[in-house]
Structures are given as structure tokens and as C-alpha cells.
Design a protein around this motif. Structure first.
Motif: not given
Length: 717
Positions: A169, A255, A311, A313, A316, A320, A430-432, A435, A456, A458
């Protein structure tokens, strides 16, 4: 990254001994925010500091999660069972309990750069040791404060020699901090505490065991994860969500943040895609189409998402996942700028790569294929897996060796005939940075197939929150970016207040908000969308649109788009007078005239200006009326993305809110008078389970009898 001789331990207290042996008794600990904290380890370190005054412990972090207090009275009766259920098995942070009780020992300091909003307004230690920092500067600032211990919760799959580790995370700041520590030569220790309940994330989040000096791994630490229960979404929230969703561009970038406003945006976006006619009617009903049709057409749209969204953001959130499940979050991006540009320009079909792609690549100036270029292009399927790269040459599947230059005719023939893949692959939707969410979110990630999880990535906030590390790539990926953030107040000059009060006290922190607002202005097709509820509710409602304020988070020169429940104010490139007019148009009408008078007195708007008649009816009751038909059709529910509350608890929660409103507006003598005519023996039997849940079946005190009466009335309205 430095390769370490990793020590594997089973107990946190043993790890504390090793940490002290490595760096001494002056411990300056950096931990990630939120879910990534290794709770049992920092608790053990804190306990050691409490028992040993010669040990100095400084904790540098953000957003230390706390299990909410159930409160008192009726609130406790409602909240305690819920909290016990939702947070069962979640370990608590000892230092936060002591901080909250003003019992931190003299040898312990806690410095954070982001608080749970409003939670530490009156805590002297927290306010004095707060570090004001953009999230993209967090690693730097933790390093500059002397950090010599980094620790975080990590995930693991596999056993023994086959074990793999993930920052899960929170790969947001740790790797950047570790790089700073290694470059400096400062003695330090890196610790990971395994919790297999954390979802295993790959890509940038996956790290080798040698990243850590110490890995603590025992099933006793595989504890339940902290979750964030949903807050109800109100009518004003939904209006803001509808307006915001209409500014999202198909094929663009999104975002959003946590909370009711984020949930409202997601629900409205799903409605736009899955029930488009209903969505268009809702936009029409709130006046969006009439008042902002041209803006919506230019910046966003009302149609379904044919290309989908990507995404990018900092946080996350589970919204999403809902957008992924709805088939909206599906625009894939690739980690090679030229390939991404060709996709953006529709010059390459991701599902059918042909030799024409080589011409297109050359047209962008990419001729000589370097080692890293080849690796990226092959990773994404542009070159097939059977093609190899060797010191400036490509080796085709049949063994033919050609110079790695698409401008060389003979090389191009071989590439076109043998080396190209059939379709692009390994795209990211998605890049985050980190989360955090409800338990259902963690379970949904756990349940993903490897292919779904791999979509995804991270990664670090130094990549997500800014363009600096790779401007050409990130600009190509983040086309039509809509960075949506929440504020507390907006000034009539277009500045935004999000993180603090005029007296200097910190509500939360700037986090990454400034980064995303600034980035929106850097991106050619980007827009910053700041959402503010127009009114602060309470016994004495006040406007959240103000003439000026003694603290700001986003300066006026970065003004762009502001949304309240009453509409959209487009502020980019506007004069001060036009900015004021636009913001007055979306201000609650109870406060418009006073604000207009103040602006006139300050000479910021012409003395003859009058707020248009069509914008002078911004009242909460009008909003309810505009969405009434949709409410009757069971649209716009209180918890559109689900809730940990039971159906009975949702009903009780709404009733308790109505009770509080009535109590605040009714004299006590009138409530007691109403009790004289209330007959508890005639209470509908269907309400008994709800009264039992609140321990109000047979009230004995006068206070509980009044509470029973009010609850029954609220439940039957």
C-alpha cells in the motif's frame, strides 16, 4: 539500491534490540502514512522509549490512523457496536493514544506532515511539531530531520528462497528516502514487518529481501487492516459530483480523493456511463446543461466513455476499483514516451501492430534503439519476445542480426517481417502512491487475478505527483488530466483554504494538493478542479465562499475551476472582477449580498454590478427539489459505493442526524411537553429491533425517554 545482509526475525522486541545496536539510542524513525505503518514494531519501540529515558525517539510520519471514539450517550450506543465490529483485530498505535492524552514522555517526539482532518486542532504537541510539506517533498524533509531508521509494513508471497516482498500500500516515499540515505552515507537501518493481509502489489512496489536490514515475519503480526468506513453522501455532495463528472474528458486522466465527494464523483461517472439518459436528465435538472453547456462540451462531456480513463492519483481510493469494474477505468498507458504518443495520436493500433508503426516511430525522431528503449518496447509488446538485443543490434527470431536503427532500410525490413509483436501488452490503468479504504477494497485487490493486479502500479509520489522525473513521458500519459481535490473555503480572489485556520492551527496538511494543482497548469490539456461545499452547516450556518481569509493552501494565481453544490466557476485567465462574479454565482444565496457589498467596498467589482436573477436562488431546499424525482426513483443513495453499516444502522444513522437537528432547534421545554402526549405503548412493533439496538426499548431516565420519543418520530417520518 544497496544490497543488504538481511536479518530475518520473528519478534519485534528482538528487532528493537537490533535497531538500537545498529544506530544507537538516538532513534529518528521515518514511517509511511496510513496503512503502511508497522504498528506492532513502532509500539515496541515506543514502549522501549517509555521504559528507558536514555533512549531518544523521534517519529516522523503522517496520517497516523486511530480507531474512532464511540463518543457519549446515544452516539456511543450507536457507534460502539459498529466500531467493535469494523475494527476488530486492528492494532492501535500506542504513541497516538499517549499523544491524544497529552502523556507523551519527554524523550519522545511525534512530528507529522498530515493529520486526520480536524483531529488534532487542539493538541499542543501535534500543532507545535507539525512539519508543513508538500507530499512530494516528504522524503526530503524526513531525511533532513536526521532520519536513521525507516520501517514499514510489507507483504509477502511464497516461502523461503521463493519468497517475494512488496511495499504493498505504500511505495510512495520509502524508496526515495532510502535512496537519500544511501547517497548520504549516514548510518541507518531499514526494517520491514510482514503482514500477509496486505495485498501484494507488483511493479515498483515489489522489492527484493535485500532492500531490508531486518525483516520481521511471524503470523502473530498478520493482523486485520485498518479500514475507513464510508461517510454518507448528501444532496450537496451529489450536486458537486454531477458537476465534476461532466468535466471529465473521455480518453483522459483522473485523480480523486477519499470521502463523500470522491464517492459522489464516482457514482455520477458510473451513471454517465451506465445510464446515460438518466445522467443527462440529472445534469439538466440541476441546471448544469443550461448554465455550463459550453464549458462541459469544451472541458469534459456527457457521453459514455468509449476510450475510457486512466488514473494518476496520489491516493488510490476504492472508487477507482468501482470505475474499473464499470469498464470506465481502462485506458492503458505505456512506459515509453514515443509509444505513448503514437497511441495518443491513433497512429498505432494497440491491438494490431504493423510495419507502419516503424515509420511512425521514426517520425517522432526515434531511430536508434538503445538498450533501455528496447527493453521498454519489448515489455509492452512492440517487439516480440523472441527478438533479442545485443550491443546496438537486434537479433531476429531466425538469427538475423541487424543494426538497431529503424531508419536503416535493411533493418526495417527485418524488424517489420520478424521482430514486431502482434499487440501491445502490460499497459497500466492506474498509477497510485498509496491506498487506503474500506475492508471491501482490500478484499477486492486480494481477489484480483495476477493480470488484473498488474494493471495497477503503486509507485512513488515523486512520479505520480509531479512531472519532474520524466516530463516527456508523464505529459504523454496524463492527457486531459482532471485533478479533483477538496477544499474547506474559497476566497473571492480564487485562493483555496484546505489545510489550516487563520490562527495558524493545522486541520490536516497540504498533502499533494498543491502538487496536483500546479501540475494541472503545466499539462497542456490539464485542469485543476477544486470542490468546496458552499455552506458550513450548524446552528449558525456560514458561507465557505469568503472575501478573504488569514490562511491559504492554493494561491490565487493557480486558480482554475471551483465547484460548489450550486455550480461551476471557471476562473482560469479571468480578471479579478470576473472571478468574483463567477464565485458569487455559486455561493449560497443567504450570503451573496453581503459578499458582493464587501467586494464593492474594496473596489474589486463595479458598484453597479447586480447578481443575475437566475443565480439568486441558491438554497439547500432548491437542491433537494431538483433531485427529488431521482430520489423517488431510488437514485443517489446515502452510500452509493457500499457501506460497513447494516441496513438497520443506515436507517438509525439518518434518524439520529434528524434528531440532532431537531434538538438543536427546539427548546427543552417544548421537547418535554411533547413527551406528555407521546404514548410509548403504541410504538410500531417493527421499530423494536431498532430501539433494542439503541437500548431504548424501556427507557428509565427522562433523557432516554425523550430520546426514545425523538427516535421513534424520526424513524416514522
Amino acid at each position: 539500491m544497496q544490497v543488504r545482509n538481511t536479518q530475518f526475525l520473528a519478534q519485534v522486541n528482538t528487532a528493537v534490540d537490533s535497531i538500537i545496536a545498529a544506530v544507537g539510542k538516538q532513534l529518528i524513525v521515518g514511517m509511511p502514512l496510513g496503512l503502511g505503518k508497522p504498528t506492532e514494531l513502532i509500539n515496541a519501540l515506543y514502549d522501549r522509549a517509555v521504559s528507558d529515558p536514555s533512549l531518544s525517539l523521534t517519529i516522523l510520519t503522517a496520517l497516523s490512523l486511530e480507531i474512532p471514539s464511540p463518543g457519549k450517550g446515544l452516539e456511543a450506543k450507536f457507534m460502539a457496536p459498529f466500531l467493535n465490529r469494523v475494527f476488530a483485530g486492528v492494532p492501535e498505535l500506542s504513541y497516538m493514544r499517549a499523544l491524544r492524552q497529552n502523556k507523551l514522555p519527554a524523550n519522545v517526539t511525534v512530528s507529522e506532515f498530515f493529520f486526520k482532518p480536524g483531529s488534532l486542532l487542539n493538541n499542543i504537541h501535534a500543532q507545535q511539531h507539525y512539519i508543513n510539506s508538500n507530499y512530494s517533498h516528504a522524503a526530503r524533509d524526513v531525511f533532513n530531520n536526521g532520519c536513521n531508521v525507516t520501517m514499514q509494513a510489507i507483504s509477502r508471497v511464497g516461502e523461503g528462497a521463493n519468497a517475494r516482498y512488496s511495499l504493498s500500500c505504500n511505495p510512495d516515499t520509502g524508496p526515495e528516502l532510502l535512496e537519500l540515505l544511501e547517497e548520504s552515507g549516514r548510518p541507518h537501518v531499514v526494517v520491514g514487518l510482514v503482514n500477509t493481509r496486505l495485498p501484494f502489489m507488483t511493479h515498483d512496489a515489489e522489492v527484493p529481501a535485500s532492500t531490508f536490514d531486518i525483516i520481521i515475519d511471524d503470523s502473530v503480526y498478520y493482523t486485520e487492516l485498518f479500514s475507513t468506513p464510508k461517510q454518507p453522501v448528501t444532496t450537496p455532495d451529489y450536486c458537486i459530483g454531477l458537476y465534476a463528472s461532466s468535466l471529465i474528458k473521455d480518453g483522459g486522466t483522473l485523480q480523486i480523493g477519499i470521502g463523500a465527494l470522491g464517492d459522489a464523483i464516482v457514482y455520477a461517472t458510473q451513471l454517465r456511463h451506465q445510464a446515460n439518459q438518466v445522467y443527462r436528465q440529472a445534469l439538466n435538472d440541476i441546471g448544469a446543461t443550461h448554465n455550463y453547456g459550453d464549458l462541459i462540451e469544451h472541458v469534459g462531456g456527457q457521453s459514455i466513455f468509449e476510450k475510457g480513463l486512466y488514473g494518476a492519483t496520489e491516493m488510490f481510493v476504492d472508487g477507482f476499483l468501482h470505475l474499473m469494474q464499470a469498464g470506465i477505468l481502462r485506458r492503458e498507458v505505456y512506459d515509453f514516451w514515443a509509444l505513448q504518443q503514437l497511441v495518443n495520436d491513433d497512429r498505432i493500433d494497440p491491438q494490431n501492430i504493423t510495419a507502419d508503426a516503424l515509420d511512425a516511430l521514426e517520425s517522432l525522431g526515434v531511430r536508434v534503439i538503445r538498450t533501455q528503449d528496447f527493453q521498454r518496447l519489448q515489455q509492452h509488446g512492440f517487439f516480440n519476445d523472441a527478438t533479442r538485443y545485443d550491443n546496438g543490434y537486434l537479433i531476429a527470431p531466425d538469427g538475423t542480426r541487424v543494426i538497431a536503427n529503424v531508419a536503416e532500410p535493411s533493418s526495417r525490413v527485418v524488424m517489420g517481417e520478424q521482430c514486431l509483436g502482434s499487440a501491445l501488452k502490460n499497459g497500466i490503468v492506474l498509477h497510485g502512491g498509496f491506498f487506503l479504504g474500506p475492508r471491501s477494497m482490500y478484499q477486492a485487490i486480494h481477489d484480483m487475478t495476477p493480470e488484473e493486479n498488474a494493471r495497477i502500479c503503486m509507485t512513488g509520489v515523486n512520479k505520480v505527483n509531479q512531472l519532474d522525473l520524466n516530463p516527456r513521458l508523464y505529459k504523454a500519459q496524463r492527457i486531459h488530466a482532471r485533478f479533483m481535490n477538496t477544499g474547506i473555503m474559497a476566497t473571492l480572489s480564487g485562493a483555496l483554504v484546505s489545510d489550516g485556520l487563520a490562527d495558524g492551527r493545522v486541520i490536516s496538511g497540504v498533502g499533494g494538493q498543491y502538487n496536483f494543482v500546479a501540475m494541472a497548469h503545466q499539462l497542456p490539456t490539464g485542469r485543476s478542479i477544486l470542490m468546496v461545499r458552499a455552506v458550513r452547516d450548524g446552528a449558525n450556518p456560514s458561507s465557505n465562499i469568503v472575501m478573504n481569509y488569514g490562511h491559504i493552501t492554493i494561491p490565487r494565481h493557480l486558480r482554475d475551476i471551483v465547484i460548489t453544490e450550486y455550480g461551476i466557476a471557471e476562473l482560469r485567465s479571468k480578471s479579478d472582477a470576473d472571478v468574483i462574479k463567477a464565485l458569487l454565482n455559486i455561493t449560497d444565496s443567504r450570503f451573496q449580498e453581503a459578499l458582493l457589498a464587501e467586494a464593492k467596498a474594496n473596489g474589486k467589482i463595479e458598484a453597479s454590478y447586480v447578481i443575475p436573477e437566475t443565480r439568486r436562488h441558491n438554497f439547500p431546499a432548491a437542491l433537494e427539489q431538483k433531485l427529488s424525482s431521482h430520489r423517488q426513483a431510488k437514485r443517489f443513495p446515502a452510500f452509493p459505493l457500499g457501506s460497513d453499516l447494516t441496513d438497520d444502522e443506515i436507517r438509525l444513522g439518518a434518524a439520529l442526524k434528524a434528531m440532532r437537528k431537531r434538538v438543536s432547534s427546539t427548546p427543552k421545554w417544548r421537547l418535554l411537553l411533547g413527551l406528555l402526549s407521546f404514548n410509548s405503548s403504541r410504538i410500531d412493533s417493527n421499530l423494536k429491533p431498532l430501539l433494542e439496538r439503541m437500548d431504548l426499548v424501556k427507557p428509565e431516565s427522562m433523557e432516554d425517554k425523550v430520546a426514545q420519543m425523538l427516535l421513534v418520530e424520526a424513524l416514522t417520518d
